[in-house]
Design a protein around this motif. Structure first.
Motif, PDB file in Angstrom:
ATOM      1  N   ALA A 129       0.855  -1.190   0.000  1.00 33.17           N
ATOM      2  CA  ALA A 129       0.000   0.000   0.000  1.00 33.17           C
ATOM      3  C   ALA A 129       0.888   1.236   0.000  1.00 33.17           C
ATOM      4  O   ALA A 129       1.642   1.467   0.940  1.00 33.17           O
ATOM      5  N   LEU A 130       0.805   2.010  -1.077  1.00 31.95           N
ATOM      6  CA  LEU A 130       1.640   3.199  -1.212  1.00 31.95           C
ATOM      7  C   LEU A 130       0.853   4.412  -0.730  1.00 31.95           C
ATOM      8  O   LEU A 130      -0.103   4.840  -1.382  1.00 31.95           O
ATOM      9  N   GLY A 131       1.245   4.925   0.435  1.00 34.11           N
ATOM     10  CA  GLY A 131       0.588   6.104   0.988  1.00 34.11           C
ATOM     11  C   GLY A 131       1.649   7.033   1.533  1.00 34.11           C
ATOM     12  O   GLY A 131       2.623   7.341   0.844  1.00 34.11           O
ATOM     13  N   THR A 132       1.479   7.453   2.793  1.00 32.83           N
ATOM     14  CA  THR A 132       2.517   8.253   3.449  1.00 32.83           C
ATOM     15  C   THR A 132       3.830   7.481   3.451  1.00 32.83           C
ATOM     16  O   THR A 132       4.897   8.020   3.218  1.00 32.83           O
ATOM     17  N   GLY A 133       3.723   6.189   3.760  1.00 28.27           N
ATOM     18  CA  GLY A 133       4.865   5.274   3.657  1.00 28.27           C
ATOM     19  C   GLY A 133       4.434   4.084   2.821  1.00 28.27           C
ATOM     20  O   GLY A 133       3.627   4.230   1.906  1.00 28.27           O
TER      21      GLY A 133
END
Ligand SMILES: [Zn+2]
Length: 334
Positions: A129-133
């Motif tokens: 999951a590509l988000g904040t990290g």
């Protein structure tokens, strides 16, 4: 039909949903995340009570970013929450009078994709999951892999650049510093500094302060064809391929599911990431390639997955990889 509640306990808000056996969210409630341990439990109990007042609920699952014990009852550490070695499942369970299970949010989202989304039927899959990290989960032979101490996997903190960008985890050069929404912004700001004037769109967005450049802003600018934003996207695609090739050399998955906010821009980077991945694998061209797909459940995935675990708790199912410890009902005063 049995209904359960999934609660996504995030750093800024607590989001809960009533979910049925098809993975459909029927009703929701949310509240801001309070800073103290006691207030946090009151907040979670509050959203559950709100929903329990409107539906007949059988069990509750919590999803959060942190280290959870393998029996899914105790939160050892959560960087954005106040729980430290907290027996959350037992305490909340006795408070709200329902069975409670706790799971890492990436694991919960992965389970939701396996049951109802992009990973349906997959036995060996990697979730990124590509988000904040980078949030990550591993499904090995149909069971979530969590390591000997419940901490695995931390794929986002694989070091891909020795002495690279500093990471809040204490290391440098972690994968998520190059491949996430945050990384998109960092890369774009670096490129702008190197060649000012190349990006009118991002310059307007920054308005003199690079901290105003966000991953979402870069993605939007890339969709408009902004050259710097497009270059930052290409960089992300390359690092996604690099990291997935490393992961595939260890786990040899049949499927990779890309989720998180950045996955909404998949048309801008996924094909290129696939090419990098295929060319960087050990024995490239001489082995089967994992399929790489985007997640289907979006922001609701953690809520749906946590609710599914709660469902397993009351039905005694083991298809989510539930262990015997899961079936214990919480008792007060333990
Ligand atoms: Zn790190």
């Amino acid at each position: 039909m049995t209904l359960t509640v999934g609660v996504d306990v995030g750093g800024t808000s607590v989001r809960a949903g009533v979910v049925n056996g098809d993975g459909t969210v029927l009703d929701t409630a949310r509240t801001p995340t309070p800073p103290s341990e006691a207030a946090l439990e009151t907040a979670v109990a509050g959203v559950v009570s709100t929903l329990a007042g409107r539906h007949r609920i059988a069990a509750v699952g919590l999803a959060l970013a942190g280290f959870i014990t393998p029996d899914r009852r105790v939160v050892r550490f959560a960087p954005h929450l106040s729980w430290r070695d907290a027996p959350v499942a037992d305490r909340l369970g006795s408070r709200i009078g329902l069975p409670v299970v706790v799971e890492h949010d990436a694991n919960a989202a992965a389970l939701a994709e396996r049951h109802f989304g992009a990973a349906s039927g997959a036995a060996t899959a990697v979730f990124v999951a590509l988000g904040t990290g980078i949030g990550s989960a591993l499904l090995l032979d149909g069971v979530l892999y969590r390591g000997a101490f419940g901490v695995a996997p931390e794929l986002g903190h694989l070091q891909v650049v020795p002495d690279g960008r500093p990471c809040p985890c204490g290391k440098t050069g972690c994968w998520e510093r190059y491949c996430s929404g945050t990384a998109l912004a960092t890369t774009a700001v670096e490129l702008m500094a190197r060649d000012p004037g190349q990006s009118p769109l991002l310059s307007r967005l920054a308005a003199g302060d690079p901290r105003r450049v966000t991953g979402q802003g870069v993605a939007a600018a890339a969709r408009e064809g902004d050259p710097v934003a497009c270059a930052a996207m290409e960089d992300l695609a390359r690092w996604l391929g690099v990291g997935l090739a490393l992961v595939a050399d260890v786990f040899d998955p049949e499927l990779v599911v890309i989720g998180g906010g950045v996955s909404e821009s998949a048309p801008l980077f996924l094909d290129e990431a696939r090419e990098h991945y295929a060319s960087l694998l050990t024995g490239a061209g001489r082995r089967p390639l994992a399929r790489i797909r985007t997640a289907q459940l979006g922001e609701a995935a953690a809520v749906v997955g946590a609710a599914q675990l709660a469902r397993d708790l009351v039905t005694g199912a083991t298809r989510s990889g539930a262990r015997s410890g899961l079936r214990r009902t919480p008792r007060a005063g333990k």
